[in-house]
Structure formats: C-alpha cells, structure tokens
Design a protein around this motif. Sequence first.
Motif, PDB file in Angstrom:
ATOM      1  N   THR A 156       6.062  17.986  -8.938  1.00 54.52           N
ATOM      2  CA  THR A 156       5.774  16.591  -8.576  1.00 54.52           C
ATOM      3  C   THR A 156       5.619  16.458  -7.073  1.00 54.52           C
ATOM      4  O   THR A 156       4.658  15.850  -6.573  1.00 54.52           O
ATOM      5  CB  THR A 156       6.904  15.676  -9.068  1.00 54.52           C
ATOM      6  OG1 THR A 156       6.971  15.731 -10.493  1.00 54.52           O
ATOM      7  CG2 THR A 156       6.674  14.234  -8.634  1.00 54.52           C
ATOM      8  N   GLU A 159       2.347  17.970  -5.851  1.00 49.53           N
ATOM      9  CA  GLU A 159       1.173  17.121  -6.118  1.00 49.53           C
ATOM     10  C   GLU A 159       1.063  16.001  -5.088  1.00 49.53           C
ATOM     11  O   GLU A 159      -0.038  15.657  -4.640  1.00 49.53           O
ATOM     12  CB  GLU A 159       1.259  16.534  -7.517  1.00 49.53           C
ATOM     13  CG  GLU A 159       0.986  17.535  -8.632  1.00 49.53           C
ATOM     14  CD  GLU A 159       0.924  16.866  -9.994  1.00 49.53           C
ATOM     15  OE1 GLU A 159       0.298  15.782 -10.098  1.00 49.53           O
ATOM     16  OE2 GLU A 159       1.510  17.410 -10.950  1.00 49.53           O
ATOM     17  N   VAL A 160       2.193  15.429  -4.693  1.00 53.83           N
ATOM     18  CA  VAL A 160       2.161  14.364  -3.695  1.00 53.83           C
ATOM     19  C   VAL A 160       1.805  14.934  -2.322  1.00 53.83           C
ATOM     20  O   VAL A 160       1.083  14.301  -1.546  1.00 53.83           O
ATOM     21  CB  VAL A 160       3.492  13.603  -3.668  1.00 53.83           C
ATOM     22  CG1 VAL A 160       3.473  12.524  -2.578  1.00 53.83           C
ATOM     23  CG2 VAL A 160       3.773  12.956  -5.029  1.00 53.83           C
ATOM     24  N   ARG A 163      -1.827  15.054  -2.012  1.00 51.01           N
ATOM     25  CA  ARG A 163      -2.409  13.742  -1.703  1.00 51.01           C
ATOM     26  C   ARG A 163      -2.293  13.412  -0.221  1.00 51.01           C
ATOM     27  O   ARG A 163      -3.171  12.767   0.364  1.00 51.01           O
ATOM     28  CB  ARG A 163      -1.688  12.640  -2.489  1.00 51.01           C
ATOM     29  CG  ARG A 163      -1.915  12.626  -3.971  1.00 51.01           C
ATOM     30  CD  ARG A 163      -1.289  11.362  -4.524  1.00 51.01           C
ATOM     31  NE  ARG A 163      -0.759  11.535  -5.858  1.00 51.01           N
ATOM     32  CZ  ARG A 163       0.076  10.683  -6.427  1.00 51.01           C
ATOM     33  NH1 ARG A 163       0.498   9.625  -5.762  1.00 51.01           N
ATOM     34  NH2 ARG A 163       0.518  10.911  -7.666  1.00 51.01           N
ATOM     35  N   VAL A 181       9.579  12.480  -1.605  1.00 51.59           N
ATOM     36  CA  VAL A 181       9.054  12.300  -2.950  1.00 51.59           C
ATOM     37  C   VAL A 181      10.208  12.104  -3.927  1.00 51.59           C
ATOM     38  O   VAL A 181      11.187  12.863  -3.884  1.00 51.59           O
ATOM     39  CB  VAL A 181       8.216  13.522  -3.378  1.00 51.59           C
ATOM     40  CG1 VAL A 181       7.622  13.320  -4.772  1.00 51.59           C
ATOM     41  CG2 VAL A 181       7.096  13.785  -2.361  1.00 51.59           C
ATOM     42  N   ALA A 187       3.995  13.295 -11.269  1.00 55.85           N
ATOM     43  CA  ALA A 187       3.509  12.560 -10.102  1.00 55.85           C
ATOM     44  C   ALA A 187       2.593  11.415 -10.502  1.00 55.85           C
ATOM     45  O   ALA A 187       2.277  10.554  -9.668  1.00 55.85           O
ATOM     46  CB  ALA A 187       2.765  13.508  -9.163  1.00 55.85           C
ATOM     47  N   VAL A 190       3.211   7.743  -9.375  1.00 54.35           N
ATOM     48  CA  VAL A 190       4.025   7.684  -8.163  1.00 54.35           C
ATOM     49  C   VAL A 190       3.151   7.224  -7.003  1.00 54.35           C
ATOM     50  O   VAL A 190       2.202   7.908  -6.618  1.00 54.35           O
ATOM     51  CB  VAL A 190       4.668   9.047  -7.835  1.00 54.35           C
ATOM     52  CG1 VAL A 190       5.397   8.986  -6.498  1.00 54.35           C
ATOM     53  CG2 VAL A 190       5.630   9.460  -8.938  1.00 54.35           C
ATOM     54  N   LEU A 192       2.118   6.476  -3.216  1.00 53.15           N
ATOM     55  CA  LEU A 192       2.388   7.021  -1.896  1.00 53.15           C
ATOM     56  C   LEU A 192       2.185   5.909  -0.874  1.00 53.15           C
ATOM     57  O   LEU A 192       1.083   5.379  -0.733  1.00 53.15           O
ATOM     58  CB  LEU A 192       1.455   8.195  -1.592  1.00 53.15           C
ATOM     59  CG  LEU A 192       1.558   8.832  -0.209  1.00 53.15           C
ATOM     60  CD1 LEU A 192       2.956   9.374   0.049  1.00 53.15           C
ATOM     61  CD2 LEU A 192       0.525   9.945  -0.050  1.00 53.15           C
ATOM     62  N   ARG A 239       8.969   5.152  -5.137  1.00 53.61           N
ATOM     63  CA  ARG A 239       7.720   5.438  -4.427  1.00 53.61           C
ATOM     64  C   ARG A 239       7.907   6.619  -3.476  1.00 53.61           C
ATOM     65  O   ARG A 239       8.993   6.833  -2.952  1.00 53.61           O
ATOM     66  CB  ARG A 239       7.260   4.203  -3.657  1.00 53.61           C
ATOM     67  CG  ARG A 239       6.773   3.075  -4.549  1.00 53.61           C
ATOM     68  CD  ARG A 239       6.490   1.811  -3.768  1.00 53.61           C
ATOM     69  NE  ARG A 239       7.725   1.128  -3.391  1.00 53.61           N
ATOM     70  CZ  ARG A 239       7.776  -0.035  -2.750  1.00 53.61           C
ATOM     71  NH1 ARG A 239       6.633  -0.642  -2.397  1.00 53.61           N
ATOM     72  NH2 ARG A 239       8.928  -0.596  -2.446  1.00 53.61           N
ATOM     73  N   ALA A 240       6.831   7.380  -3.289  1.00 47.01           N
ATOM     74  CA  ALA A 240       6.838   8.422  -2.262  1.00 47.01           C
ATOM     75  C   ALA A 240       6.528   7.770  -0.919  1.00 47.01           C
ATOM     76  O   ALA A 240       5.689   6.871  -0.841  1.00 47.01           O
ATOM     77  CB  ALA A 240       5.806   9.493  -2.580  1.00 47.01           C
TER      78      ALA A 240
END
Length: 249
Positions: A156, A159-160, A163, A181, A187, A190, A192, A239-240
């Motif tokens: 997870t 993946e963030v 981004r 994260v 993810a 989620v 960002l 939230r990230a």
Amino acid sequence: MMRALIVNDDGIDSPGLAALAQAAADAGLEVVIAAPAEEHSGASASIIATQGAAVTAAGGKGTVRSERREVVGLDAEAHAVHAAPALIVLLALHGSFGPAPDVVLSGINRGANVGTAILHSGTVGAALTAGQGGVRALAASLDVGLADDVEHHWATAAEVVARALPTLLASPAGTVHNLNVPNVESAEGVELVEAPLAPFGIVQTTMTEVDGDDVRLSIRQHSAADAPGTDMERLASGRATVTAVDWGA
C-alpha cells in the motif's frame, strides 16, 4: 534515466526498503540501494559510522565499511553500510556507490513520521541531507506501531509512493517531501493530500526531573484531535499526507 538512491534507517533487511526500491524501479528509475547494516532509527541527520570512523573533525580522515548485498526479489546493486543514513547519503553524493543520484528515496519507515518531531527521524534526516546537497528527496513512512502482531501493508505504501513521485521529480532541485501512508490493506480509495506539520510529534517530552545523576523524563502522547488540519490529524483520518519540508535553504 534518472538514478535513485534507496536508503532507510531500519536497515538493509527491512521489507520496507525492498518495497520502496521496487516502486522506484517500476517508475523507471535506475536503482541503487545503500542502507545501514544495522538499524539507525532516531539518528536524525547524524553523521556517524558504526564501524570505522566518520570524518568529524576538520582535516580528519575516516573509514566507513560497506559490503555488497542482495535484496530478495530485486535486480539492483545493494550495499550494507556501517553508517547512519545521513552519512550514507553524503557518501552517495560524493560517488561512493557509482554516479551521484538524481533523487534520494528514504524508507519505507516502520512507523509514521509526523509533526515537528520528524527532526529526530533517521528516515527524514537522510532526505534532508540530500536536499541540502541539491538533490530531490522523499522520506516515506507507513503508519504502523511496533507490535509484531500487526500486519504491515508495505505494498500500500509503495503504491502511494508511486503516486507521489511525479510531483517530486518535477519539483526544483533540493526539494524534500515527507510522506506518510495509513496501514491499510489496499491503496485504492486512499486519498493523497498535502498537510502542514503538526507542532509536535506523536509523543512529546513534557518534563525532566533530576534525581542525583539520573534524569527522568515525562512523556505525553498526543492524539490527532490535538492538531486539527495537520499531517497527524489527516493521517489518523485514513488519508496519506505529503509535506514539503523547508530544511533552511
């Protein structure tokens, strides 16, 4: 192809390091890994060597030992370095592990790095050292405690990170971002978001008491409600968070 140094403070064997390196490779970056042979959590931007001596005095000379290693699942050059994360970054900037990196990715740390307490983080210290050297950097952390029975969702966080990378790579040289994260299974969903640093960390020293030669500390643990609108509160809401860190340039 841009060259990425992957570093952390949890050590060369951390699964978070491998997840971060894979995310960088998947993003098309040329990856080289150089991470502490032993854990250096809380090292901040300390420049120390665990075996051998770092250059700490004017005109001084020292030796920092490293060994080539393999990181399971990755076809990338890797080094276990007997030094703190910030020193590893300095070595990389001076060509110790091949050409100097274009970007430094630090993490993925086991545990969140939020608020002004990021000053003490070895993960963030490595990124700040890169920024001071004119290199873009990202410190990435997964919001999980130290309990062994908690599943760590490294994928997870990776993946963030993927981004967040385009924004970092498009930023001016020397930009430093701090990413946190939530530890969730996927993810997907989620968000960002940008967030300012909380004015304190998750824990804060509130008092010291001297008892002979001993000093006793009192620690206060903060909740997200203590810092509305900050990285701490937004991370707690699932939230990230990403924060551009001003390292004093």
